[in-house]
Design a protein around this motif. Structure first.
Motif, PDB file in Angstrom:
ATOM      1  N   GLN A  43       0.687  -1.253  -0.043  1.00 12.36           N
ATOM      2  CA  GLN A  43      -0.047   0.075  -0.065  1.00 12.36           C
ATOM      3  C   GLN A  43       0.841   1.356   0.178  1.00 12.36           C
ATOM      4  N   LEU A  44       1.953   1.162   1.010  1.00 14.31           N
ATOM      5  CA  LEU A  44       2.749   2.470   0.790  1.00 14.31           C
ATOM      6  C   LEU A  44       3.610   2.667  -0.515  1.00 14.31           C
ATOM      7  N   ARG A  45       3.912   1.581  -1.365  1.00 13.28           N
ATOM      8  CA  ARG A  45       4.566   1.393  -2.605  1.00 13.28           C
ATOM      9  C   ARG A  45       3.492   2.414  -3.303  1.00 13.28           C
ATOM     10  N   HIS A  46       2.351   1.894  -3.139  1.00 14.78           N
ATOM     11  CA  HIS A  46       1.126   2.586  -4.184  1.00 14.78           C
ATOM     12  C   HIS A  46       0.779   4.045  -3.938  1.00 14.78           C
ATOM     13  N   ASP A  47       0.734   4.620  -2.680  1.00 11.87           N
ATOM     14  CA  ASP A  47       0.197   5.662  -2.190  1.00 11.87           C
ATOM     15  C   ASP A  47       1.335   6.770  -2.171  1.00 11.87           C
ATOM     16  N   THR A  48       2.727   6.355  -1.796  1.00  5.03           N
ATOM     17  CA  THR A  48       3.915   7.370  -1.434  1.00  5.03           C
ATOM     18  C   THR A  48       4.941   7.092  -2.447  1.00  5.03           C
ATOM     19  N   GLY A  49       4.804   6.038  -3.228  1.00  6.00           N
ATOM     20  CA  GLY A  49       6.119   5.692  -4.066  1.00  6.00           C
ATOM     21  C   GLY A  49       7.098   5.086  -3.139  1.00  6.00           C
ATOM     22  N   ALA A  50       6.930   4.417  -2.140  1.00  3.07           N
ATOM     23  CA  ALA A  50       7.886   3.941  -1.368  1.00  3.07           C
ATOM     24  C   ALA A  50       8.631   2.753  -1.764  1.00  3.07           C
ATOM     25  N   VAL A  51      10.022   2.599  -1.732  1.00  2.00           N
ATOM     26  CA  VAL A  51      10.755   1.391  -2.187  1.00  2.00           C
ATOM     27  C   VAL A  51      10.664   0.274  -1.132  1.00  2.00           C
ATOM     28  N   VAL A  52      10.198  -0.867  -1.633  1.00  2.00           N
ATOM     29  CA  VAL A  52       9.872  -1.911  -0.432  1.00  2.00           C
ATOM     30  C   VAL A  52      11.302  -2.607  -0.585  1.00  2.00           C
ATOM     31  N   LEU A  53      11.588  -2.703   0.946  1.00  2.00           N
ATOM     32  CA  LEU A  53      12.900  -3.550   1.194  1.00  2.00           C
ATOM     33  C   LEU A  53      12.605  -4.616   1.907  1.00  2.00           C
ATOM     34  N   ALA A  54      13.177  -5.900   1.370  1.00  2.00           N
ATOM     35  CA  ALA A  54      12.691  -7.062   1.852  1.00  2.00           C
ATOM     36  C   ALA A  54      13.943  -8.116   1.610  1.00  2.00           C
ATOM     37  N   SER A  55      13.478  -9.473   2.273  1.00  2.00           N
ATOM     38  CA  SER A  55      14.557 -10.349   2.100  1.00  2.00           C
ATOM     39  C   SER A  55      14.230 -10.948   0.725  1.00  2.00           C
TER      40      SER A  55
END
Length: 448
Positions: free
Chosen positions: A71-83
């Motif tokens: 949702q943050l990627r969609h709403d704010t353009g956040a880069v998702v960091l994960a394993s």
């Protein structure tokens, strides 16, 4: 930037016992760590600080809530960091042990810390060479470590021994390094009750009994001995988080249902969940409805007691917020909330809800968790955890005083028993200490 404690904003979810974090990066951007799908509090904190969430990091594939990263990627353009080992099926930056992300002045370093899950990462926040703190997710938590049995009993020993190595890896960090876990007191992913939500490496080396275990075998015995039951919905959310939760345009509104619509829902196998306070349910409710009072723990018990594919109509009091109920349901992936009942639905059933001094002497049914029961209970009490009560309704004594710690879970239990055919139940408004005192007894830790 010069990082201070004010740059770290913990966002506590008291109901699930978890903490997300917002890190102000000092340039109008922010990092979110382990944000849930209910982003209201986190985004409000971001607005107050006038920052945009530019990064959303998840320490692991969560079992107790849906991640808010998509949702943050969609709403704010956040880069998702994960394993990278989590094989997430949506766009993200996959990280492995030792990988670093430049946050613009600060650095985030991934540390492989398997145990709670296979692909678990801790994120070490660095200011140049200085270790500021580590987002430990479900590895090292305050005075404990998160549970290692979520992938099944055949994996528990292996994961527990991995957790031992992960904790000792983190314990090698400098004493003043902050420990910023996701799971905390009240989490069914395991944490001691009443503990602080954050700590330091030095304090954990001193106070965490798991780090004091003499060897790996002793650690494994100590950690697994404290594992209790957990909500049924945990078994499906890790995969839902791997696939990625659906993006929401906003919280859906609960339409008002009339009597005919409710009858049709029930005929199709639906459920009525009464979310009013326990006292209101006791005074009058729809026969066969399930009492789950709307409070911090609502999501936990909804997900534990109601299958995810069951359509649900809810009953709310006039002063209760439907949006809060929907947010809690959607946070754990429960999206079959059909609507709310309007005023003309008959509420003809009642349940006795009495303080300790007015309750009968017994029989006494305690529906708390096993650890709570073991810590002190009414002598002679029958014990059946609320989460399994529906399948063991026949074990409940006739005409029981149904009790928990305050009354909310006990009212849920009574609603389960009543629709299984039990009558003459009394729900204790209060806890076991009050009941024992009122009836001239003392709590015991002996097994019934």
């Amino acid at each position: 930037m010069t990082f201070t404690d004010e740059h770290l904003v913990p966002i506590a979810d008291e109901g699930l016992g978890n903490t997300a974090y917002l890190v102000d990066l000092g340039d109008g951007r922010a990092l979110a760590v382990d944000a849930s799908r209910d982003l209201r509090a986190l985004l409000a904190a971001a607005r107050r600080r006038r920052v945009r969430v530019a990064y959303a990091a998840d320490t692991h594939l969560h079992a107790d809530f849906l991640s808010g990263a998509v949702q943050l990627r969609h709403d704010t353009g956040a880069v998702v960091l994960a394993s990278a080992a989590g094989r997430r099926a949506f766009p993200h930056t996959g990280l492995g042990d030792g990988d670093e992300v430049d946050l613009g002045g600060l650095t985030l370093r991934a540390l492989a810390t398997p145990g709670h899950t296979d692909e678990h990462l801790a994120f070490l926040l660095l200011d140049g060479p200085r270790e500021l703190g580590v987002f430990t997710g479900g590895s090292l938590i305050v005075n404990s470590a998160a549970r290692t049995d979520l992938l099944g009993p055949h994996r528990t020993e292996e994961l527990t021994r991995a957790q031992y190595r992960s904790l000792h890896r983190l314990a090698a960090l400098p004493d003043d390094t902050g420990v910023w876990p996701t799971h905390g007191a009240g989490s069914f992913c395991a944490a001691p009750p009443g503990t602080a939500r954050t700590s330091t490496i030095g304090a954990q080396r001193r106070d965490n009994p798991l780090l004091a275990a003499e060897d790996e075998d002793a650690f494994a015995r100590l950690l697994t001995a404290g594992l209790g039951s957990y909500p049924a919905y945990f078994d499906r959310l890790a995969e839902a988080n791997r696939r990625g939760p659906a993006v929401l345009a906003g919280l859906p509104r609960l339409p008002v249902l009339d009597a005919a619509q409710v009858r049709a829902l029930l005929a199709a196998g639906g459920e009525i969940v009464d979310a009013r306070p326990a006292a209101d349910y006791a005074a009058g409710h729809v026969p066969g409805s399930l009492s789950i009072p709307l409070r911090g723990r609502f999501a936990t018990w909804l997900g534990w007691l109601v299958p995810a594919d069951t359509p649900v109509a809810v009953v709310l009091g006039e002063d209760q917020d439907p949006d809060e109920l929907v947010a809690q349901g959607y946070k754990i992936g429960y999206e079959r909330l059909v609507g709310r009942l309007c005023g003309e639905i008959p509420r003809t059933a009642t349940t006795a809800f009495l303080p300790a001094g007015r309750t009968p002497a017994g029989p006494y049914l305690d529906v708390r968790q096993t650890a709570e029961f073991a810590a002190g209970h009414v002598p002679g009490a029958r014990h059946v955890e609320l989460g399994v009560l529906a399948g063991r309704a026949a074990d409940a004594p006739a005409g029981a005083v149904v009790a928990c710690g305050h009354g909310e879970r006990a009212m849920t239990a009574a609603s389960i028993l009543e629709r299984a055919g039990h009558t003459g139940l009394t729900v204790l408004r209060g806890g076991p200490a009050e009941f024992a005192a009122a009836h001239g007894a003392r709590l015991t830790t002996e097994k019934s």
